[in-house]
Design a protein around this motif. Structure first.
Motif, PDB file in Angstrom:
ATOM      1  N   MET A   1      38.008  13.181  24.942  1.00  0.00           N
ATOM      2  CA  MET A   1      36.957  12.215  25.174  1.00  0.00           C
ATOM      3  C   MET A   1      37.044  11.133  24.099  1.00  0.00           C
ATOM      4  O   MET A   1      37.210  11.417  22.927  1.00  0.00           O
ATOM      5  CB  MET A   1      35.586  12.890  25.093  1.00  0.00           C
ATOM      6  CG  MET A   1      34.472  11.890  25.153  1.00  0.00           C
ATOM      7  SD  MET A   1      32.851  12.474  24.652  1.00  0.00           S
ATOM      8  CE  MET A   1      32.621  13.854  25.705  1.00  0.00           C
ATOM      9  N   ASN A   2      36.918   9.907  24.513  1.00  0.00           N
ATOM     10  CA  ASN A   2      36.904   8.784  23.583  1.00  0.00           C
ATOM     11  C   ASN A   2      35.471   8.413  23.257  1.00  0.00           C
ATOM     12  O   ASN A   2      34.640   8.266  24.153  1.00  0.00           O
ATOM     13  CB  ASN A   2      37.633   7.588  24.190  1.00  0.00           C
ATOM     14  CG  ASN A   2      39.118   7.829  24.337  1.00  0.00           C
ATOM     15  OD1 ASN A   2      39.726   8.465  23.477  1.00  0.00           O
ATOM     16  ND2 ASN A   2      39.708   7.338  25.404  1.00  0.00           N
ATOM     17  N   TYR A   3      35.206   8.254  21.962  1.00  0.00           N
ATOM     18  CA  TYR A   3      33.852   7.948  21.522  1.00  0.00           C
ATOM     19  C   TYR A   3      33.916   7.087  20.262  1.00  0.00           C
ATOM     20  O   TYR A   3      34.951   6.996  19.605  1.00  0.00           O
ATOM     21  CB  TYR A   3      33.068   9.224  21.246  1.00  0.00           C
ATOM     22  CG  TYR A   3      33.719  10.084  20.193  1.00  0.00           C
ATOM     23  CD1 TYR A   3      33.485   9.856  18.846  1.00  0.00           C
ATOM     24  CD2 TYR A   3      34.598  11.097  20.547  1.00  0.00           C
ATOM     25  CE1 TYR A   3      34.108  10.607  17.875  1.00  0.00           C
ATOM     26  CE2 TYR A   3      35.219  11.861  19.583  1.00  0.00           C
ATOM     27  CZ  TYR A   3      34.976  11.609  18.248  1.00  0.00           C
ATOM     28  OH  TYR A   3      35.599  12.351  17.292  1.00  0.00           O
ATOM     29  N   ASN A   4      32.792   6.458  19.939  1.00  0.00           N
ATOM     30  CA  ASN A   4      32.632   5.680  18.714  1.00  0.00           C
ATOM     31  C   ASN A   4      31.493   6.276  17.917  1.00  0.00           C
ATOM     32  O   ASN A   4      30.479   6.696  18.490  1.00  0.00           O
ATOM     33  CB  ASN A   4      32.289   4.215  19.026  1.00  0.00           C
ATOM     34  CG  ASN A   4      33.419   3.493  19.713  1.00  0.00           C
ATOM     35  OD1 ASN A   4      34.570   3.672  19.361  1.00  0.00           O
ATOM     36  ND2 ASN A   4      33.086   2.668  20.693  1.00  0.00           N
ATOM     37  N   ILE A   5      31.627   6.265  16.599  1.00  0.00           N
ATOM     38  CA  ILE A   5      30.540   6.653  15.703  1.00  0.00           C
ATOM     39  C   ILE A   5      29.848   5.368  15.277  1.00  0.00           C
ATOM     40  O   ILE A   5      30.507   4.399  14.875  1.00  0.00           O
ATOM     41  CB  ILE A   5      31.082   7.385  14.452  1.00  0.00           C
ATOM     42  CG1 ILE A   5      31.922   8.612  14.849  1.00  0.00           C
ATOM     43  CG2 ILE A   5      29.938   7.748  13.507  1.00  0.00           C
ATOM     44  CD1 ILE A   5      31.157   9.685  15.578  1.00  0.00           C
ATOM     45  N   ILE A   6      28.520   5.344  15.359  1.00  0.00           N
ATOM     46  CA  ILE A   6      27.769   4.143  14.996  1.00  0.00           C
ATOM     47  C   ILE A   6      26.691   4.484  13.964  1.00  0.00           C
ATOM     48  O   ILE A   6      26.275   5.640  13.850  1.00  0.00           O
ATOM     49  CB  ILE A   6      27.134   3.473  16.233  1.00  0.00           C
ATOM     50  CG1 ILE A   6      26.180   4.442  16.953  1.00  0.00           C
ATOM     51  CG2 ILE A   6      28.214   2.983  17.196  1.00  0.00           C
ATOM     52  CD1 ILE A   6      25.356   3.797  18.057  1.00  0.00           C
TER      53      ILE A   6
END
Length: 138
Positions: A1-6
């Motif tokens: 799964m591709n995700y971003n940490i914000i």
């Protein structure tokens, strides 16, 4: 799964956070206006977003003095994404956060069924003669 940490939420992600709160028994009575105020007064927040849509799918927040205590609140993963390791990502992010490296104690509270999850990061319920206390004012 591709995700971003914000570390900040845009307007849409704030709405998505409110929706995440509505799925959980421990946050389903929160009002949107109160969530906005809470976010303004949160020292650190960590979110996980889907890479393609930027949809908020995981969240936690921290209140801290950055020396002695960092209290972790609201560890939450969207129900469609639970069991995929995103809670681990949130805990890794908070326990290695650069602003929290001088903190003496990370603290949180959880239900009994989550104790084994948090123990993986060294959390323990063996804290001596300390009791959790609460006064409800609203």
């Amino acid at each position: 799964m591709n995700y971003n940490i914000i570390s900040t939420l845009d307007e849409q992600q704030i709405k998505e956070l409110y929706e995440l709160y509505q799925q959980e028994w421990w946050t389903d009575n929160r009002k949107f206006e109160d969530v906005l105020l809470m976010l303004e007064n949160t020292d650190i927040l960590i979110g996980i977003c889907e890479n393609k849509t930027n949809r908020l799918i995981g969240f936690l927040r921290v209140l801290s003095d950055f020396v002695y205590k960092a209290l972790i609140f609201d560890v939450i993963i969207h129900e469609e994404y639970q069991g995929k390791g995103l809670g681990r990502i949130l805990l890794d992010q908070v326990t290695t956060h650069p602003k929290l490296q001088s903190v003496q104690h990370f603290e949180l509270y959880c239900k009994s069924d989550k104790i084994s999850f948090y123990e993986k990061w060294g959390f323990t319920k063996e804290i001596g003669d300390i009791n959790f206390m609460r006064k409800t004012v609203k």
